[in-house]
Write a protein that holds these residues in place. Sequence first.
Motif, PDB file in Angstrom:
ATOM      1  N   SER A  53       0.836  -1.205   0.000  1.00  0.00           N
ATOM      2  CA  SER A  53       0.000   0.000   0.000  1.00  0.00           C
ATOM      3  C   SER A  53       0.863   1.244   0.000  1.00  0.00           C
ATOM      4  O   SER A  53       0.603   2.207  -0.737  1.00  0.00           O
ATOM      5  CB  SER A  53      -0.910   0.018   1.230  1.00  0.00           C
ATOM      6  OG  SER A  53      -1.520  -1.234   1.388  1.00  0.00           O
ATOM      7  N   VAL A  90       2.254   1.893  -3.431  1.00  0.00           N
ATOM      8  CA  VAL A  90       1.261   2.442  -4.373  1.00  0.00           C
ATOM      9  C   VAL A  90       1.033   3.918  -4.075  1.00  0.00           C
ATOM     10  O   VAL A  90       1.009   4.760  -4.982  1.00  0.00           O
ATOM     11  CB  VAL A  90      -0.055   1.638  -4.292  1.00  0.00           C
ATOM     12  CG1 VAL A  90      -1.130   2.318  -5.123  1.00  0.00           C
ATOM     13  CG2 VAL A  90       0.164   0.212  -4.757  1.00  0.00           C
ATOM     14  N   ILE A  91       0.890   4.225  -2.785  1.00  0.00           N
ATOM     15  CA  ILE A  91       0.649   5.622  -2.417  1.00  0.00           C
ATOM     16  C   ILE A  91       1.832   6.491  -2.839  1.00  0.00           C
ATOM     17  O   ILE A  91       1.670   7.556  -3.459  1.00  0.00           O
ATOM     18  CB  ILE A  91       0.400   5.725  -0.899  1.00  0.00           C
ATOM     19  CG1 ILE A  91      -0.944   5.064  -0.571  1.00  0.00           C
ATOM     20  CG2 ILE A  91       0.399   7.171  -0.456  1.00  0.00           C
ATOM     21  CD1 ILE A  91      -1.152   4.844   0.912  1.00  0.00           C
ATOM     22  N   THR A 149       2.058   6.998  -6.552  1.00  0.00           N
ATOM     23  CA  THR A 149       1.086   7.968  -7.051  1.00  0.00           C
ATOM     24  C   THR A 149       1.660   9.381  -6.960  1.00  0.00           C
ATOM     25  O   THR A 149       1.650  10.142  -7.934  1.00  0.00           O
ATOM     26  CB  THR A 149      -0.203   7.891  -6.215  1.00  0.00           C
ATOM     27  OG1 THR A 149      -0.605   6.534  -6.156  1.00  0.00           O
ATOM     28  CG2 THR A 149      -1.280   8.759  -6.811  1.00  0.00           C
TER      29      THR A 149
END
Lengths: 393, 445, 191, 201
Positions: D73, D76-77, D80
Motif C-alpha cells: 500500500s 502504491v501511495i 502515485t
Amino acid sequence: MTEKKNDIKETQDPAKTEASAEKQAKKEVPAEKQEKKGASAEKPKAKPKPKKNPRAKLFKSERMTIVAPAPHAKGKQSVPRIMYTVIIALLPAVAASIFFFGTRAMVTLMVAVFSAMVAEFACNKIMKTGVTIDDGSAILTGLLLAMTLPPTFPVAATALGAVIAIVFGKQVFGGLGANIFNPALIGRAFLQASFPVKITTWTLPAFASSSAYFDIATSKAVDTVSGATPLGLWKFEGIGTHLKPLLFGNIGGCIGETSALALLAGGIVLLILKYADWRIPLSYIGTVFLFSGALWLIDPSRYPDPLFMILSGGLILGAFFMATDMVTSPVTPLGTWIYGIGMGVMLVVIRLWGGLPEGVMYSILFMNGLVPLLNRWTRPKYFGEIQEESKKK
Amino acid sequence: MKLSTFKKGLHPEDYKYLSQDQAIETLPPPDDVYIPVQQHIGTPCEPLVKKGDRVKTGQIIADSSAYVSAPVHATISGTVKDISKYYHPLGMRETMIHIQRDGEEEWEYLEPIDDWKWTPKEKLLKTIRDAGIVGLGGATFPTHVKLAPPDDRAIDSFILNGVECEPYLTADDRLMVEEADKILLGMSIMMHILDVQKGYIGIENNKPGAIARMQKRVVELGYPFKMVPLKVKYPQGAEKMLIYSVLRRKVPCGKLPMDVGVVVNNVATAYAVAEAVTEAKPLIQRVITVTGDGVKQPKNLMARIGTPFKELFNVCGNVKDNVNRIFMGGPMMGMTQYHLESPVVKGSSGIVAVTGDLVEELTTFPCIRCGACVLACPMNLLPLRLSKFGQENMAGELEDYGVSNCIECGCCAFACPANIPLVQWIRVGKLRLREHQAKTAKEKA
Amino acid sequence: MSNSAKIIIVLTVITLFSGGVLALLDNFTAPKIKAHQEEVKNRALRAALPDNDRVQEVTKGDYRFYAAYRGDEMVALAFEASGGGYQSELRLMVGVTPDFSTITGAVILEQVETPGLGTKIQEDPANKENPGWFMGQFTGLRTEPEISYVKNEEPGNDHEVRAITGATISSKAVVNILNEHIKKAEAAWNE
Amino acid sequence: MKEKPAIQEFIKGLWDENPVLVQLLGLCPTLAVTVSAENGLAMGVAATFVLVCSSFLVSLLRNVIPNQVRIASYIVIIATFVTIADRFLAAYTPEISKSLGPFIPLIIVNCMILGRQEAFASKNKLGRSLLDALGMGAGFTLALLVLSSVREVLGSGTWFGMDIMWASFSTWKVMSLPPGAFLTLGCMIAAANWINRRRQT
C-alpha cells in the motif's frame, strides 16, 4: 603504547653494593610482569621518565640499564631512512627534468613538496597526532606528485593536488602505513579528473624544437610550445616517436616521465638497496613488454612496438617509484608477482583499447585496491607446512 | 664450496671477535651460589635439602620423580643458608637454594661406569638423568628424554649443534677448540644410546678454529662423523633450521625433530654427557661467555652453576660505567638483566653487557608494510600480520596465519625499519590464541 | 469481515484512488508535455535547416527525413543520426543540402558526455560569446571527401573542423557519426 | 512512546536525525543529481512533496491498512505522488525534468520515504506525521542544497547558474562527476560527526 614498551627503565642495582631487599622487591615488580608475559602489551606500566638524564649524574652506585624484551640488536633500517633514500634516488630524474624544462619545473616541484608538508602538519594538528613531517613521507608524496604533473601546471592546482594527496590519500586512512592507495597518485587522479585539459597540456622541453621528429609542434611559431606526449601522438595521430629521445628525455610529458635513463639510475639504486622489491618493476615492465610485444607481432601496423610502450609515458617512473611504494604493494612474493602482472595487463589494456593515452596511474591505483586481498590470498606456506600436506596424501 | 644454509633469516653483526680468542678460564668456586630448583623444561623439582644442611659438591639437592625432569646438584661444598625466592635471570623471582662455601671441595660423584660401550642403554640414560644434563644451548630440555625417543620414531641421524648463531657468544666455539675430544666422545655416546650411525657436526663458518680442530680430531680419532660448515646466518642454530641446513629435511609444523628421524644436541651438552659418563661428574658447571663492549675484558669462563653474574663481571674487570643493557644469552633472544645477583643457570650461554652505542632507544613508526620481516622470517610467516592480529585479538586469523609456528628468533624485529616490537606482539598473539582455544574447548565440553 | 476480504478491499480502494488521481493529472499535463517535445524538435529543425516555408516528413529506409521546401523547391533535408560518444550515446539532428554535399546545420539532441569536457560539443561555457561554437562549425561544411578534424589550430580546409582541446574523443565521435550517417542517409534517400 | 513536544518532530529531521548526514538514507538521488544547486533543490522539494503527501495518507489510513499489505500500500501511495511530481516537473519545468532524468521516478524506491512511512507515519497521529515528514524533507533538501552548492561552485564555478567565482578560477571538473559527489558527501558527514562529537564533550 607500543613504543613505551621498549624503553621501560629500571634502576639497575650496582654490581657491588647491596640494596635492601624491600627496595629490590618494589623495583622488580614491573620488570617481572614484563618478562613473564613476554610482552606486557596490554598495559605496560612504564614509569615516567625521570626529568634529568639519570645516567649522567648517577655514577656506579646507581646505574641505569634498560630492561626490554629481545631482540637487543637492531638492523640499521628505519622508516625515515627509507623515505629519504627514495627521495635521493629521485634526484637524478628531478635534475634531468629541471635541465629539460627549466625553472618552471622547479617551481612545480617546490610547491608540491611544500604544500604536502603543510597539509601533513595541519592534519597532524587537527587529528592531534604527533607531528610526522620529519619521517619524510610527505616530502616524498609531494615530490612524486610533482613528477607526474606537466611543468606548466598551475601553481594553485599543484598545491591543491598535494593537499588532496596528503589529506584524502593518506591522512583520512590514519596516516602513514594505513593508506590503501598511493597518495601521490590519488592526488594526481584528483587533478586529472578536475583539470583534464591542463594536465594534458604538455610543454616540450627546451631542446625538442631542434629535433625533426616533432613535426606538428615545430611547424608553429608560438611562444609556449605545447605538444602532445609520445603516447598521445601515437594514440590520436598515429605518429610514433624514436626511442633515443625517449631514453634521454627530450620529449613532451610530465616532469618526471621524460628521462628514462635518469629514472632507471635512481630505480636501480633502490633495487640494490632493497628499498624497492625487484619483482615489481620486473613483472610490471615484463608483462607490458610481453603483452604488447605479442600484439605487435600480430599486427605491427596497429599496435606500437614494445620498447616504445616501455619507454613512453610514466611507466618507468611508475614501475620503480610508485608501484613499489611499500605501503601499497603486497608483502608476499607471490602476491607481488600477481600485483606486477596485473598492473602490466591493465596498462596495456588502458593504453591500447581505453579512452586515455596513458594508463600507468590507473593501473597502479587499480592494483593498489587489490593489495589487501592479494596479501590474504597469497599467504606463504610456512616452514614445514608443505611436508605436512604431502604426508597426509 | 657452497655452504649449506636455510632460507631467509639474516646476518646481524656478530661481534664474536671480542671473546673468540679468549681461552676458557675456570672460575674458582665462589663463596655463595644461588641454585634455582627449576632449571629445565618439564616437571618442577622439589628441594631435597633444608636450611642448615651440609652439602657436598655434586650432591643432588633437588629432584622430581617425574620422567621429563632433571635433578639439580650442589655446585660447591658448604651449608645451605636459605631456600627462598631470589632473582632469576629470566626476570621473575624463583625458589633457589642459597649455599655458602665453608672450605674445601668435597665431591659426591655419580655411580661410575666402567666401559660405556658395554653398559646397557638404560643405565647410560639413568646416568645422564642423574647428572642433571639438559640441553645447554638454552632450551634446557632434559637430554635423557631426547635420547629415548618412542619406538615408532626411527632415528637415523644425529646432528651436533656447534652453530652458535647468536652474535657475541663464543662459549661453544671455545669449547670445541679446547675440548674437541670430549665433545666427540659425548657425541658418540649419545649416538650409541640412540643406535644411530650417521653423525653430522654443524658449525657456522665464522668459527674457523673450531671447524679445523674438530675436523682434525674427527679424522685422527677415526670417527665416522661428517663435518658440515654452514653459512653464517641467524637463526642457523635453531633446531628446525639446522636440520634443514644439514639434511634438507623440513620438520613439519607442530612436530619434533625426531619425527623426521633426527636428534640434535648442543656441543656443550655432548661435553657434559662425556663428563658424566666417563668421569662420573654431574652437571655443576658450564662455559659462559662474558662479553660485550660494556665489559672491560671479555672472557669465556667455566663457571659453577649458581654463581651470581656480578662474580663473572668481577673477573672480567667489571662492567663499564656507560653500560646500557645487560642480557643473558645472545642479543636476539636473550633476556635483559636488571639485577646482577641473578645466578648462572644451566641454560646460560653468555652474559653480554653493551653500551648505548650498540643498542639505541628507538622510536616506533607505523608499519609501512615494507615486508622486511617477511623476508627475514625463517619460518616463512608474515610477522607484520601476526603482530597486527595479536594487537586486535583476532584468534581465527592468528591460527590461519600459523602464529604457533613462530620460534621467536627475533629476525623480524631486527629487520623492522619501523622498530615495531613484533616478537612481543606475536607472543601476545600466541597467548590470545591459547586463551581462545581454551575457551572454545570449554564451551564444547 | 474476514481479513483477506479487508486486504482486497483496501488495496482496491487505494489503487482506484491512485489511478483516478493520475488520470485526472494526465488530462492537463499531457498536452503540455507533448508541446514541449514538439518544441524541442522544432528548435532542432530550425537550427539544422535553412529558412523554409514548410517541412514535410518522409520515411525512407531506416531514416525519417524532414524535407524543407521553399515554395516547391526542396532546399534541405534533415534527419537524426546517432552513435557512440566518449561515454554516452550521441543523438544529432543533421541538415544537408538535397545532394548531400554540404551540411546546412547540425545540433545535438542528446548527450551525456563528461561534464565540462565532452559536453562542450553542445555548450562551451568558456566561450562566452558563442557557447555553441563547436556544432556551429558544421554549418556550411563540405562533406566531400570526408569531414575531418584538426587539433589546436584553425582549420584550413572547407571540410575540416577544429576539435575541442581535452575532448578529442567526443569531437571525433561527432565527426564520425556525421560521416557515417550522411553516407547511409544518402543511400537511403536515393533508393 | 514518550511524548515529546511536537516541534521536536520537525527539528530532529534537520540535524539530529538528518536523513542524509546521519541516517544515510536516500543516497542514490543525493549522489546522482546534485551536480547543480538547482537540481539539488528541485530534487529536495520533489522528495519533500512526496514524503509529506504520502505521510499524510499513510498516517490517515494507518488503522485501515492491514499489516500484511502495508508495504504494498505504501508503495502504491508513494508511486502515485511520485508520478504526480514527475508529470508536474515535465510539464512546467522541462529543463529540470530532463536533467533529473530517471531520478524523479526513482523516488518511489527512495528508502528515506518508505522508511518514514514504516517507522513513523504508520505509528503516529496525523499532525506528528506531517511534522516529521516536513522535518525530514527539509533536512533532506538542506543537505542536498549544501552538497549540490559545493559541487556546482567548485565544479562549474556557478551557483544557481550565476557566475560567482573569480575569472581565473579553473573549475574542478571532478566535482561535476560522480567521485565529486562521494568526496563532498564524505566531507559533509565527517564534518557533521566532528561537530556532534564536539557538542557532546
